[in-house]
Enzyme design. Sequence first.
Site, PDB file in Angstrom:
ATOM      1  N   MET A 108      -1.911   1.427   0.132  1.00 10.13           N
ATOM      2  CA  MET A 108      -3.310   1.666  -0.191  1.00 10.13           C
ATOM      3  C   MET A 108      -3.950   0.409  -0.780  1.00 10.13           C
ATOM      4  O   MET A 108      -3.397  -0.226  -1.668  1.00 10.13           O
ATOM      5  CB  MET A 108      -3.409   2.822  -1.192  1.00 10.13           C
ATOM      6  CG  MET A 108      -4.812   3.121  -1.683  1.00 10.13           C
ATOM      7  SD  MET A 108      -4.872   4.600  -2.741  1.00 10.13           S
ATOM      8  CE  MET A 108      -4.015   4.002  -4.210  1.00 10.13           C
ATOM      9  N   HIS A 115       4.584  -0.033 -10.332  1.00 11.12           N
ATOM     10  CA  HIS A 115       4.483   0.178  -8.888  1.00 11.12           C
ATOM     11  C   HIS A 115       4.410  -1.136  -8.109  1.00 11.12           C
ATOM     12  O   HIS A 115       3.501  -1.959  -8.330  1.00 11.12           O
ATOM     13  CB  HIS A 115       3.241   1.018  -8.601  1.00 11.12           C
ATOM     14  CG  HIS A 115       3.176   1.555  -7.220  1.00 11.12           C
ATOM     15  ND1 HIS A 115       4.093   2.442  -6.706  1.00 11.12           N
ATOM     16  CD2 HIS A 115       2.284   1.332  -6.211  1.00 11.12           C
ATOM     17  CE1 HIS A 115       3.780   2.748  -5.482  1.00 11.12           C
ATOM     18  NE2 HIS A 115       2.698   2.089  -5.136  1.00 11.12           N
ATOM     19  N   ASP A 144       6.827   3.258 -13.007  1.00  8.26           N
ATOM     20  CA  ASP A 144       5.654   3.449 -12.163  1.00  8.26           C
ATOM     21  C   ASP A 144       4.567   4.237 -12.901  1.00  8.26           C
ATOM     22  O   ASP A 144       4.807   5.342 -13.387  1.00  8.26           O
ATOM     23  CB  ASP A 144       6.059   4.203 -10.890  1.00  8.26           C
ATOM     24  CG  ASP A 144       5.105   3.977  -9.735  1.00  8.26           C
ATOM     25  OD1 ASP A 144       3.886   3.926  -9.989  1.00  8.26           O
ATOM     26  OD2 ASP A 144       5.579   3.863  -8.594  1.00  8.26           O
ATOM     27  N   SER A 197       4.630   1.361  -0.665  1.00  7.94           N
ATOM     28  CA  SER A 197       3.891   2.502  -1.192  1.00  7.94           C
ATOM     29  C   SER A 197       3.643   3.516  -0.080  1.00  7.94           C
ATOM     30  O   SER A 197       4.595   3.948   0.565  1.00  7.94           O
ATOM     31  CB  SER A 197       2.586   2.024  -1.842  1.00  7.94           C
ATOM     32  OG  SER A 197       1.996   3.051  -2.618  1.00  7.94           O
ATOM     33  N   GLN A 198       2.379   3.898   0.199  1.00  7.97           N
ATOM     34  CA  GLN A 198       2.151   4.932   1.213  1.00  7.97           C
ATOM     35  C   GLN A 198       2.617   4.495   2.598  1.00  7.97           C
ATOM     36  O   GLN A 198       2.842   5.327   3.479  1.00  7.97           O
ATOM     37  CB  GLN A 198       0.685   5.354   1.250  1.00  7.97           C
ATOM     38  CG  GLN A 198      -0.276   4.340   1.806  1.00  7.97           C
ATOM     39  CD  GLN A 198      -1.743   4.769   1.685  1.00  7.97           C
ATOM     40  OE1 GLN A 198      -2.104   5.582   0.844  1.00  7.97           O
ATOM     41  NE2 GLN A 198      -2.598   4.216   2.531  1.00  7.97           N
TER      42      GLN A 198
END
Length: 297
Positions: A30, A276, A220, A102-103
């Site tokens: 993202m 993160h 995170d 991540s995503q």
Amino acid sequence: MKIFVSCFFIIISIIKTSASYTPVVMYHGMGDTAYGSINSVKTFLESKFPGIYVTSIQMGNNVEEDFLSSYLMNLNEQVEKACTMIKADVRLKNGYHSIGFSQGGQILRAIAQRCPEPPMKNLISLGGQHQGVYGFPKCMGTVKICNYIREMLNFGAYVKYVQDNLVQAEYWHDPLQENLYRDRSIFLADINNVKQPRNESYKINLTRLQNLVLVQFLNDTIVQPKESSWFQFYEPGQATVVYKLRNSTLYQEDWIGLKKLDETKRLKLLGTIGDHLQFHVHGKWFYNEIVEPYLSK
């Protein structure tokens, strides 16, 4: 003649060097782009393994479109387009490793489950949200974009318009409304095989992986809960207690093949100190735990 022979052997050497490493496909997260912050990983791998082919999936025709796709492009459409790109790339025809940021981790997992050819070999998910998220404490984007995300999620994450058009809604997992999540989540509930009837090909295809490497960032503050990176999530009906992967129905009934991967020692649950995606590309952890065991061959 000597010059020709020398050039010939140089070309052969380059071909051999390139062919000795499995290509790598990356997918950004993202608020990033295909050749944004993750490009440092591409550069690092190319410096360590001369001749290796590293490519990054870009959605759209330019940086702006790619950036917006991380918020506003239906994930099922992204997976379909990415599959087409991968199949069309002749350099990937014999298989490839993948790294999801991540995503990008759950997007690449969907690619492994839905597009088995060419074969994905090792899948490395860095901070992916494989059981979804329930909250966005630190949105990674512009104020305008982040405000829009919050407004849409507050409006209703499972409203059809929101599901169809907002990426983050497509892996929004409300533990207080498990039935609603199961019935209306158009992406995450599907690839996690929550819906009936179960898609057996998802399990078959995921268990073709050589390794599924799931990295959790132990500090995170963006992914809630952070344990989602290991397919762990809140117990249904509340948002405090997080269950363990091996206690989950997803694992025990083996809906997508995690149990099989685990029993054959191909499911790797790694943790690293840091927030993160906060790791040093040139650091010992990334090389020793990720690059050397899963990307060097």
